[in-house]
Write a protein that holds these residues in place. Structure first.
Motif, PDB file in Angstrom:
ATOM      1  N   LYS A 135       0.811  -1.224   0.000  1.00 51.82           N
ATOM      2  CA  LYS A 135       0.000   0.000   0.000  1.00 51.82           C
ATOM      3  C   LYS A 135       0.845   1.275   0.000  1.00 51.82           C
ATOM      4  CE  LYS A 135      -0.870  -1.208   4.702  1.00 51.82           C
ATOM      5  NZ  LYS A 135      -1.768  -1.848   5.556  1.00 51.82           N
ATOM      6  N   SER A 136       2.130   1.185   0.271  1.00 53.79           N
ATOM      7  CA  SER A 136       2.972   2.379   0.285  1.00 53.79           C
ATOM      8  C   SER A 136       3.745   2.580  -1.021  1.00 53.79           C
ATOM      9  CB  SER A 136       3.942   2.326   1.464  1.00 53.79           C
ATOM     10  OG  SER A 136       4.853   1.257   1.303  1.00 53.79           O
ATOM     11  N   ILE A 137       3.513   1.718  -1.997  1.00 54.14           N
ATOM     12  CA  ILE A 137       4.195   1.856  -3.289  1.00 54.14           C
ATOM     13  C   ILE A 137       3.591   3.045  -4.039  1.00 54.14           C
ATOM     14  CG2 ILE A 137       4.699   0.754  -5.504  1.00 54.14           C
ATOM     15  CD1 ILE A 137       4.595  -1.947  -4.037  1.00 54.14           C
ATOM     16  N   GLU A 138       4.449   3.923  -4.513  1.00 54.69           N
ATOM     17  CA  GLU A 138       4.000   5.128  -5.220  1.00 54.69           C
ATOM     18  C   GLU A 138       3.508   4.798  -6.631  1.00 54.69           C
ATOM     19  OE1 GLU A 138       7.160   7.977  -5.159  1.00 54.69           O
ATOM     20  OE2 GLU A 138       7.281   7.978  -2.974  1.00 54.69           O
ATOM     21  N   LYS A 139       2.678   5.708  -7.176  1.00 56.22           N
ATOM     22  CA  LYS A 139       2.070   5.508  -8.498  1.00 56.22           C
ATOM     23  C   LYS A 139       3.122   5.258  -9.589  1.00 56.22           C
ATOM     24  CE  LYS A 139      -0.834   7.737 -11.940  1.00 56.22           C
ATOM     25  NZ  LYS A 139      -1.518   8.960 -12.345  1.00 56.22           N
ATOM     26  N   ASN A 140       4.180   6.085  -9.618  1.00 54.77           N
ATOM     27  CA  ASN A 140       5.215   5.908 -10.646  1.00 54.77           C
ATOM     28  C   ASN A 140       5.895   4.551 -10.526  1.00 54.77           C
ATOM     29  OD1 ASN A 140       4.776   8.335 -11.891  1.00 54.77           O
ATOM     30  ND2 ASN A 140       6.520   9.379 -10.992  1.00 54.77           N
ATOM     31  N   ALA A 141       6.127   4.106  -9.296  1.00 45.37           N
ATOM     32  CA  ALA A 141       6.737   2.796  -9.096  1.00 45.37           C
ATOM     33  C   ALA A 141       5.816   1.706  -9.630  1.00 45.37           C
ATOM     34  CB  ALA A 141       7.059   2.576  -7.622  1.00 45.37           C
ATOM     35  N   TRP A 142       4.514   1.830  -9.381  1.00 46.12           N
ATOM     36  CA  TRP A 142       3.548   0.854  -9.912  1.00 46.12           C
ATOM     37  C   TRP A 142       3.631   0.791 -11.437  1.00 46.12           C
ATOM     38  CZ3 TRP A 142       1.206  -3.053  -7.842  1.00 46.12           C
ATOM     39  CH2 TRP A 142       0.859  -3.053  -6.493  1.00 46.12           C
ATOM     40  N   ILE A 143       3.664   1.963 -12.063  1.00 44.36           N
ATOM     41  CA  ILE A 143       3.729   2.014 -13.533  1.00 44.36           C
ATOM     42  C   ILE A 143       4.984   1.312 -14.035  1.00 44.36           C
ATOM     43  CG2 ILE A 143       3.996   3.573 -15.512  1.00 44.36           C
ATOM     44  CD1 ILE A 143       2.158   5.560 -13.912  1.00 44.36           C
ATOM     45  N   PHE A 144       6.141   1.633 -13.435  1.00 46.28           N
ATOM     46  CA  PHE A 144       7.393   1.006 -13.863  1.00 46.28           C
ATOM     47  C   PHE A 144       7.385  -0.501 -13.605  1.00 46.28           C
ATOM     48  CE2 PHE A 144       9.401   5.349 -13.112  1.00 46.28           C
ATOM     49  CZ  PHE A 144       9.465   5.651 -14.467  1.00 46.28           C
ATOM     50  N   LEU A 145       6.876  -0.911 -12.453  1.00 46.05           N
ATOM     51  CA  LEU A 145       6.856  -2.341 -12.115  1.00 46.05           C
ATOM     52  C   LEU A 145       5.901  -3.126 -13.009  1.00 46.05           C
ATOM     53  CD1 LEU A 145       7.042  -2.076  -8.226  1.00 46.05           C
ATOM     54  CD2 LEU A 145       8.865  -2.789  -9.794  1.00 46.05           C
ATOM     55  N   ILE A 146       4.762  -2.540 -13.315  1.00 48.64           N
ATOM     56  CA  ILE A 146       3.811  -3.214 -14.213  1.00 48.64           C
ATOM     57  C   ILE A 146       4.394  -3.313 -15.618  1.00 48.64           C
ATOM     58  CG2 ILE A 146       1.569  -2.953 -15.358  1.00 48.64           C
ATOM     59  CD1 ILE A 146       0.545  -1.877 -12.586  1.00 48.64           C
ATOM     60  N   ALA A 147       5.005  -2.231 -16.093  1.00 46.07           N
ATOM     61  CA  ALA A 147       5.645  -2.265 -17.415  1.00 46.07           C
ATOM     62  C   ALA A 147       6.756  -3.309 -17.444  1.00 46.07           C
ATOM     63  CB  ALA A 147       6.189  -0.883 -17.781  1.00 46.07           C
ATOM     64  N   ALA A 148       7.558  -3.358 -16.382  1.00 44.14           N
ATOM     65  CA  ALA A 148       8.631  -4.361 -16.310  1.00 44.14           C
ATOM     66  C   ALA A 148       8.045  -5.774 -16.309  1.00 44.14           C
ATOM     67  CB  ALA A 148       9.487  -4.134 -15.067  1.00 44.14           C
ATOM     68  N   GLY A 149       6.924  -5.956 -15.627  1.00 45.57           N
ATOM     69  CA  GLY A 149       6.265  -7.264 -15.614  1.00 45.57           C
ATOM     70  C   GLY A 149       5.784  -7.670 -16.999  1.00 45.57           C
ATOM     71  N   ILE A 150       5.241  -6.710 -17.733  1.00 44.55           N
ATOM     72  CA  ILE A 150       4.792  -6.990 -19.104  1.00 44.55           C
ATOM     73  C   ILE A 150       5.988  -7.398 -19.966  1.00 44.55           C
ATOM     74  CG2 ILE A 150       3.869  -5.911 -21.201  1.00 44.55           C
ATOM     75  CD1 ILE A 150       2.060  -4.222 -19.247  1.00 44.55           C
ATOM     76  N   PHE A 151       7.081  -6.635 -19.869  1.00 47.06           N
ATOM     77  CA  PHE A 151       8.251  -6.945 -20.694  1.00 47.06           C
ATOM     78  C   PHE A 151       8.954  -8.225 -20.240  1.00 47.06           C
ATOM     79  CE2 PHE A 151       7.783  -2.469 -21.965  1.00 47.06           C
ATOM     80  CZ  PHE A 151       7.708  -2.674 -23.336  1.00 47.06           C
ATOM     81  N   THR A 152       8.902  -8.537 -18.942  1.00 46.33           N
ATOM     82  CA  THR A 152       9.440  -9.814 -18.466  1.00 46.33           C
ATOM     83  C   THR A 152       8.671 -10.968 -19.103  1.00 46.33           C
ATOM     84  OG1 THR A 152      10.134  -8.900 -16.340  1.00 46.33           O
ATOM     85  CG2 THR A 152       9.787 -11.276 -16.415  1.00 46.33           C
ATOM     86  N   THR A 153       7.357 -10.831 -19.119  1.00 43.37           N
ATOM     87  CA  THR A 153       6.512 -11.866 -19.709  1.00 43.37           C
ATOM     88  C   THR A 153       6.789 -12.014 -21.196  1.00 43.37           C
ATOM     89  OG1 THR A 153       4.810 -11.412 -18.055  1.00 43.37           O
ATOM     90  CG2 THR A 153       4.128 -12.619 -20.032  1.00 43.37           C
ATOM     91  N   LEU A 154       6.827 -10.891 -21.912  1.00 40.50           N
ATOM     92  CA  LEU A 154       7.114 -10.956 -23.350  1.00 40.50           C
ATOM     93  C   LEU A 154       8.489 -11.549 -23.613  1.00 40.50           C
ATOM     94  CD1 LEU A 154       5.679  -7.510 -24.528  1.00 40.50           C
ATOM     95  CD2 LEU A 154       4.728  -9.798 -24.977  1.00 40.50           C
ATOM     96  N   SER A 155       9.496 -11.097 -22.867  1.00 41.89           N
ATOM     97  CA  SER A 155      10.852 -11.605 -23.033  1.00 41.89           C
ATOM     98  C   SER A 155      10.896 -13.121 -22.853  1.00 41.89           C
ATOM     99  CB  SER A 155      11.786 -10.925 -22.029  1.00 41.89           C
ATOM    100  OG  SER A 155      13.055 -11.536 -22.036  1.00 41.89           O
TER     101      SER A 155
END
Length: 142
Positions: free
Chosen positions: A58-78
């Motif tokens: 719950k303390s994760i900031e919005k920008n961190a969420w965006i970066f982590l979700i994007a990284a998760g998408i690219f991890t999956t694609l990779s």
């Protein structure tokens, strides 16, 4: 201490390539990754719960969420792309080309994270690209 974790990551990644290549015989590459992804999800959340870090979500900031979700998408694609390549190509060749991501990561780190570009990074990157080209152009079994 980071170097020990990095070496363990490298060893684990090497084992993933070899074990995945062996497991892909007569198994669709996407299905193989989906099976492994269930384990990744379960084990990772067990570690988070064991370490007592779940409340930090719950303390994760919005920008961190965006970066982590994007990284998760690219991890999956990779991983999907890597498994597809492994399903039809020799592991030693596939992983060599795939690991050119190291050179791309160096370039992106310098541009976006403002990390210092040293002559050692440049020479190391050139050696990695040269090695990948040499291996890619060689015949399997040579």
């Amino acid at each position: 201490m980071w170097i020990i974790w990095a070496l363990l990551a490298a060893l684990s990644a090497a084992l993933v390539v070899v074990l995945t290549k062996a497991g892909l015989k007569n198994v669709d590459s996407s299905l193989a990754f989906a099976i492994q992804a269930v384990l990744i999800l379960a084990i990772t959340w067990m570690v988070v719960l064991f370490q007592g870090n779940f409340s930090e979500v719950k303390s994760i900031e919005k920008n961190a969420w965006i970066f982590l979700i994007a990284a998760g998408i690219f991890t999956t694609l990779s991983t999907l792309f890597s498994y597809k390549a492994l399903s039809s190509g020799p592991a030693s060749y596939v992983v060599t080309i795939e690991r050119l991501s190291l050179v791309v990561a160096i370039v992106l780190s310098v541009i976006f994270l403002k990390e210092k570009l040293t002559w050692q990074l440049v020479v190391g990157g050139v050696v990695m690209v040269s090695g990948a080209i040499l291996i890619a152009l060689s015949e399997p079994g040579d």
